[in-house]
Design an enzyme around this catalytic site. Sequence first.
Site, PDB file in Angstrom:
ATOM      1  N   ARG A 132      48.082  -4.220  49.180  1.00 14.83           N
ATOM      2  CA  ARG A 132      46.840  -4.446  48.456  1.00 14.83           C
ATOM      3  C   ARG A 132      45.919  -3.278  48.725  1.00 14.83           C
ATOM      4  NH1 ARG A 132      44.225  -9.091  46.918  1.00 14.83           N
ATOM      5  NH2 ARG A 132      42.958  -7.525  45.883  1.00 14.83           N
ATOM      6  N   LYS A 172      44.476  -5.036  31.352  1.00  7.40           N
ATOM      7  CA  LYS A 172      45.639  -5.706  31.940  1.00  7.40           C
ATOM      8  C   LYS A 172      45.230  -6.843  32.878  1.00  7.40           C
ATOM      9  CE  LYS A 172      46.447  -2.516  35.823  1.00  7.40           C
ATOM     10  NZ  LYS A 172      47.439  -1.635  36.474  1.00  7.40           N
ATOM     11  N   ASP A 173      43.940  -6.883  33.296  1.00  7.76           N
ATOM     12  CA  ASP A 173      43.464  -7.970  34.154  1.00  7.76           C
ATOM     13  C   ASP A 173      43.023  -9.201  33.374  1.00  7.76           C
ATOM     14  OD1 ASP A 173      43.843  -6.373  36.405  1.00  7.76           O
ATOM     15  OD2 ASP A 173      41.769  -5.647  36.414  1.00  7.76           O
ATOM     16  N   CYS A 210      49.156 -12.411  34.452  1.00  6.34           N
ATOM     17  CA  CYS A 210      49.172 -10.960  34.629  1.00  6.34           C
ATOM     18  C   CYS A 210      49.774 -10.527  35.950  1.00  6.34           C
ATOM     19  CB  CYS A 210      47.789 -10.332  34.398  1.00  6.34           C
ATOM     20  SG  CYS A 210      46.384 -11.322  34.724  1.00  6.34           S
ATOM     21  N   ARG A 216      45.580   2.836  49.155  1.00  6.84           N
ATOM     22  CA  ARG A 216      47.010   2.926  48.855  1.00  6.84           C
ATOM     23  C   ARG A 216      47.549   4.343  49.108  1.00  6.84           C
ATOM     24  NH1 ARG A 216      48.376  -1.473  44.256  1.00  6.84           N
ATOM     25  NH2 ARG A 216      46.787  -2.985  44.848  1.00  6.84           N
ATOM     26  N   ARG A 223      56.004  -6.716  38.825  1.00 10.64           N
ATOM     27  CA  ARG A 223      56.589  -6.004  37.680  1.00 10.64           C
ATOM     28  C   ARG A 223      57.154  -4.659  38.118  1.00 10.64           C
ATOM     29  NH1 ARG A 223      54.739  -1.663  35.231  1.00 10.64           N
ATOM     30  NH2 ARG A 223      52.722  -1.826  36.267  1.00 10.64           N
ATOM     31  N   ARG A 224      56.367  -3.914  38.883  1.00 15.27           N
ATOM     32  CA  ARG A 224      56.844  -2.615  39.358  1.00 15.27           C
ATOM     33  C   ARG A 224      58.025  -2.777  40.309  1.00 15.27           C
ATOM     34  NH1 ARG A 224      50.658  -0.579  40.131  1.00 15.27           N
ATOM     35  NH2 ARG A 224      50.403   0.482  38.129  1.00 15.27           N
TER      36      ARG A 224
END
Length: 331
Positions: free
Chosen positions: A151, A81-82, A244, A157, A129-130
């Site tokens: 971040r 995805k990166d 992305c 997180r 997106r989330r």
Amino acid sequence: MSEKALRLGTRRSRLAMAQSGQVAEAVRQVTGRPVELVEITTYGDTSREHLAQIGGTGVFVTALRDALARGEVDFAVHSLKDLPTAQPEELALAAIPLREDPRDVIVARDALKFTDLPRGARIGTGSPRRMAQLNAYARAHGLDIETVPIRGNVDTRIRYVHDGELDAVVLAAAGLNRIGRIDEVTDFLSVDTILPAPGQGALAIECAADHAELIAALGELDDPFTRAAVTAERSLLAALEAGCSAPVGALADLPPLSAPLERGDPQADGQIVKEMRLRGVVGTTDGTRMVQLSTTGSVPQTHDGAMALGRELATEMLAQGAAGLMGERAQ
């Protein structure tokens, strides 16, 4: 190939090291050669800016690709995805192994599910997106949440939740699986609720395009269905001209297998299915405007077929106004 150790370029994060270590072991088995990890620091690892601010596209990838170009490593492992959607001619995407669980997950205080979070719950994520999909779902179901940009690595997180700064964070199931922390998940978000990032849960193994022997060896790790699925998803992303870090979700799957596989039903594996469904979503980060569409076609047998599936859905989404929901589009 000689018995000299193969050099695998990897980011330094715990997750990157874990998934590169798994690939290294698989490469050892197919080549019979030792593999050494070469740790490389990328711009995305050192910058403290939010991904949406620094563009997202390529920030975790460029340094690894530069090391390949300079011959400092023989191959590199990326989270798919990166990867930018345009593939450099001098590099080959030699293998895309079997995909991990593509879903997003919640790690929340008090073992809460997403729908059980209290009014005003603060949910951390670095992904537009989330944010877009969480806010849209909350709006549609009468939930009151606040999405907070964050971040940091997985440990950082999750610590926000343990320290009480946030009520929950959203992470990728695949990453937590790979570092052995899936038990900390309090809720798996169905792809019917949140579509993952294009390519989420998949890895990309890249090497120099002129190294035919290594390409052939790495190709032993390739999963054809995963490659077809993520090619369709990334084709959609490219046709939307989105990077992305754009608020775009996409998933190509096999409809009859998706629900049982999400439930972990082993009977689903091994069935022969002839159709692939591609779903795409784009929306404003506040969740007020969304375009979500799907298309179903034969499972693509070629790269061009998978690309066509993605372009077809992107064309329909653009006709529905998707371009105006993405903010600044990728150049």
